[in-house]
Enzyme design. Structure first.
Site, PDB file in Angstrom:
ATOM      1  N   ASN A   1      10.117   2.514  -4.737  1.00 40.77           N
ATOM      2  CA  ASN A   1       9.411   3.182  -3.646  1.00 40.77           C
ATOM      3  C   ASN A   1      10.169   2.858  -2.367  1.00 40.77           C
ATOM      4  O   ASN A   1      10.077   1.747  -1.859  1.00 40.77           O
ATOM      5  CB  ASN A   1       7.963   2.656  -3.588  1.00 40.77           C
ATOM      6  CG  ASN A   1       7.204   3.195  -2.391  1.00 40.77           C
ATOM      7  OD1 ASN A   1       7.689   4.090  -1.687  1.00 40.77           O
ATOM      8  ND2 ASN A   1       6.014   2.662  -2.161  1.00 40.77           N
ATOM      9  N   TRP A   2      10.916   3.837  -1.887  1.00 42.20           N
ATOM     10  CA  TRP A   2      11.780   3.569  -0.727  1.00 42.20           C
ATOM     11  C   TRP A   2      10.994   3.553   0.581  1.00 42.20           C
ATOM     12  O   TRP A   2      11.525   3.221   1.623  1.00 42.20           O
ATOM     13  CB  TRP A   2      12.906   4.603  -0.664  1.00 42.20           C
ATOM     14  CG  TRP A   2      13.827   4.581  -1.852  1.00 42.20           C
ATOM     15  CD1 TRP A   2      13.747   3.765  -2.949  1.00 42.20           C
ATOM     16  CD2 TRP A   2      14.968   5.419  -2.069  1.00 42.20           C
ATOM     17  NE1 TRP A   2      14.767   4.044  -3.829  1.00 42.20           N
ATOM     18  CE2 TRP A   2      15.535   5.053  -3.311  1.00 42.20           C
ATOM     19  CE3 TRP A   2      15.576   6.444  -1.338  1.00 42.20           C
ATOM     20  CZ2 TRP A   2      16.674   5.677  -3.843  1.00 42.20           C
ATOM     21  CZ3 TRP A   2      16.707   7.074  -1.853  1.00 42.20           C
ATOM     22  CH2 TRP A   2      17.249   6.690  -3.095  1.00 42.20           C
TER      23      TRP A   2
ATOM     24  N   HIS B   1      -1.194   4.634  -2.412  1.00 42.82           N
ATOM     25  CA  HIS B   1      -0.535   3.365  -2.095  1.00 42.82           C
ATOM     26  C   HIS B   1      -1.372   2.631  -1.048  1.00 42.82           C
ATOM     27  O   HIS B   1      -1.977   3.259  -0.180  1.00 42.82           O
ATOM     28  CB  HIS B   1       0.879   3.630  -1.574  1.00 42.82           C
ATOM     29  CG  HIS B   1       1.689   2.381  -1.479  1.00 42.82           C
ATOM     30  ND1 HIS B   1       1.551   1.492  -0.429  1.00 42.82           N
ATOM     31  CD2 HIS B   1       2.605   1.842  -2.311  1.00 42.82           C
ATOM     32  CE1 HIS B   1       2.364   0.469  -0.635  1.00 42.82           C
ATOM     33  NE2 HIS B   1       3.008   0.646  -1.774  1.00 42.82           N
TER      34      HIS B   1
ATOM     35  N   GLU C   1      -0.615   1.144   1.526  1.00 44.12           N
ATOM     36  CA  GLU C   1      -0.266   1.437   2.922  1.00 44.12           C
ATOM     37  C   GLU C   1      -0.952   2.714   3.376  1.00 44.12           C
ATOM     38  O   GLU C   1      -1.363   2.833   4.526  1.00 44.12           O
ATOM     39  CB  GLU C   1       1.263   1.522   3.064  1.00 44.12           C
ATOM     40  CG  GLU C   1       1.879   0.126   2.996  1.00 44.12           C
ATOM     41  CD  GLU C   1       3.261   0.067   2.375  1.00 44.12           C
ATOM     42  OE1 GLU C   1       3.907   1.113   2.230  1.00 44.12           O
ATOM     43  OE2 GLU C   1       3.684  -1.061   2.030  1.00 44.12           O
TER      44      GLU C   1
ATOM     45  N   GLU D   1      -1.012  -3.228  -7.481  1.00 43.84           N
ATOM     46  CA  GLU D   1      -0.257  -3.803  -6.362  1.00 43.84           C
ATOM     47  C   GLU D   1      -1.203  -4.626  -5.489  1.00 43.84           C
ATOM     48  O   GLU D   1      -1.877  -4.069  -4.615  1.00 43.84           O
ATOM     49  CB  GLU D   1       0.367  -2.688  -5.514  1.00 43.84           C
ATOM     50  CG  GLU D   1       1.383  -1.835  -6.242  1.00 43.84           C
ATOM     51  CD  GLU D   1       2.411  -1.243  -5.279  1.00 43.84           C
ATOM     52  OE1 GLU D   1       3.599  -1.337  -5.590  1.00 43.84           O
ATOM     53  OE2 GLU D   1       2.030  -0.729  -4.225  1.00 43.84           O
TER      54      GLU D   1
ATOM     55  N   GLY E   1       5.553  -6.856   0.281  1.00 41.89           N
ATOM     56  CA  GLY E   1       6.416  -7.109   1.429  1.00 41.89           C
ATOM     57  C   GLY E   1       6.281  -8.506   1.996  1.00 41.89           C
ATOM     58  O   GLY E   1       6.772  -8.796   3.082  1.00 41.89           O
TER      59      GLY E   1
ATOM     60  N   SER F   1       6.519  -7.571  -4.143  1.00 40.21           N
ATOM     61  CA  SER F   1       7.612  -8.551  -4.091  1.00 40.21           C
ATOM     62  C   SER F   1       8.305  -8.761  -5.434  1.00 40.21           C
ATOM     63  O   SER F   1       8.675  -9.892  -5.773  1.00 40.21           O
ATOM     64  CB  SER F   1       7.115  -9.881  -3.510  1.00 40.21           C
ATOM     65  OG  SER F   1       6.654  -9.699  -2.185  1.00 40.21           O
TER      66      SER F   1
ATOM     67  N   GLY G   1       9.377  -2.147  -3.929  1.00 41.11           N
ATOM     68  CA  GLY G   1       9.608  -1.705  -2.558  1.00 41.11           C
ATOM     69  C   GLY G   1      10.945  -2.207  -2.045  1.00 41.11           C
ATOM     70  O   GLY G   1      12.000  -1.655  -2.363  1.00 41.11           O
ATOM     71  N   GLY G   2      10.910  -3.295  -1.285  1.00 42.69           N
ATOM     72  CA  GLY G   2      12.103  -3.808  -0.611  1.00 42.69           C
ATOM     73  C   GLY G   2      13.341  -3.917  -1.489  1.00 42.69           C
ATOM     74  O   GLY G   2      14.438  -3.509  -1.087  1.00 42.69           O
TER      75      GLY G   2
HETATM   76  P1  13P Z   1       7.645  -4.821  -2.006  1.00 41.71           P
HETATM   77  O1  13P Z   1       8.399  -4.799  -3.306  1.00 41.71           O
HETATM   78  O2  13P Z   1       8.520  -4.656  -0.797  1.00 41.71           O
HETATM   79  O3  13P Z   1       6.709  -5.990  -1.917  1.00 41.71           O
HETATM   80  O4  13P Z   1       6.717  -3.497  -2.014  1.00 41.71           O
HETATM   81  C1  13P Z   1       5.925  -3.233  -3.104  1.00 41.71           C
HETATM   82  C2  13P Z   1       5.363  -1.878  -2.947  1.00 41.71           C
HETATM   83  O5  13P Z   1       4.534  -1.632  -2.092  1.00 41.71           O
HETATM   84  C3  13P Z   1       5.845  -0.837  -3.860  1.00 41.71           C
HETATM   85  O6  13P Z   1       5.074   0.323  -3.773  1.00 41.71           O
END
Ligand code: 13P
Length: 254
Positions: free
Chosen positions: A12-13, A98, A100, A170, A176, A216, A237-238
């Site tokens: 997930n960019w 998600h 967010e 998640e 993050g 993470s 994510g990251g």
């Molecule tokens: P991170 O891997 O940066 O913690 O993000 C996870 C995420 O929200 C993937 O959708």
């Protein structure tokens, strides 16, 4: 490692990568991951890079996902993107709900369910995200929150549609932050979600459903997380923003 369900690992960019940067990344991924057959691979670039990325991965083992969509197929919804528009770029998956978006766009379980129905109507596979906050975990409410989110976000889906749906657990506190859920915590939540699926659908649907872990995930912790019986992949994510680290997560999971 031998798994009951085929692993699915998605990047997930988020709101990262210009078109040029996205192309750099996806060319790198193609080189690193060309021979991987054991895992379903998905990248979810921002909308603006879908078109160019789709051309690069046409002939390889990487599939395309989007990060969101509108629940309707068209109309006066300024700034929105429909499932049909995503299909033009050979998008196969779409991340829905998600944390967010739940947090910043106030997306509700009812809206996420409407989007999931919209995705299925266009033959897109939703990746439906659920997860508790730190305050909810510390208050002992993890299962209650997961149950509300799973029931609400999947409301009204048929067994067949659930068979084409991916879930992502998640925990918000692990996104993050560098704080990963322990493999045991992930496994425990996944078992709980799978039990809910058995209750909502049936045992077969529950046994077949793939549940990704997100929060993470890094090359160093991927192996232990993916070796849990009920963890069927990762939503990264990251560490998906760099070809080497995403590829290492995939390789360490096999
Ligand atoms: P991170 O891997 O940066 O913690 O993000 C996870 C995420 O929200 C993937 O959708």
């Amino acid at each position: 490692m031998l798994k009951e369900r085929k692993l699915i690992i998605a990047g997930n960019w988020k709101m990262n990568k210009t078109v040029a940067e996205a192309l750099d990344l996806v060319h790198g991924l193609k080189l690193e991951l060309a021979n991987v057959k054991e895992v379903d691979l998905v990248v979810c670039p921002p909308f603006t890079a879908l078109s160019e990325v789709s051309k690069v991965i046409l002939d390889c083992n990487i599939r395309l996902g989007a990060q969101n969509m509108h629940e309707k197929n068209g109309g006066a919804y300024t700034g929105e993107i429909s499932a049909m528009m995503l299909k033009e770029f050979s998008v196969r998956y779409v991340i829905l709900g998600h944390s967010e978006r739940r947090q910043y766009q106030k997306e509700s379980d009812a809206l996420i369910s409407a989007k999931a129905h919209g995705a299925h109507a266009s033959s897109l596979k939703p990746i439906v995200c659920v997860g508790e906050t730190l305050a909810e975990r510390e208050a002992g409410q993890t299962e209650k929150v997961l149950e509300t989110q799973v029931r609400g976000s999947l409301a009204g889906l048929s067994k067949e549609q659930m068979g084409e749906t991916i879930l992502a657990y998640e925990p918000v506190w692990a996104i993050g932050t560098g704080k990963t859920a322990t493999a045991g915590q992930a496994q425990e939540a996944h078992v709980f979600i799978r039990r809910l699926l058995a209750d909502l659908f049936d045992e077969t649907v529950a046994r077949r459903a793939r549940i990704q872990y997100g929060g993470s995930v890094k090359p160093a912790n991927a192996r232990e997380l993916m070796s849990q019986a009920d963890v069927d992949g990762a939503l990264v994510g990251g560490a998906s923003l760099e070809a080497r680290s995403f590829a290492d997560i995939v390789k360490n999971s096999i």
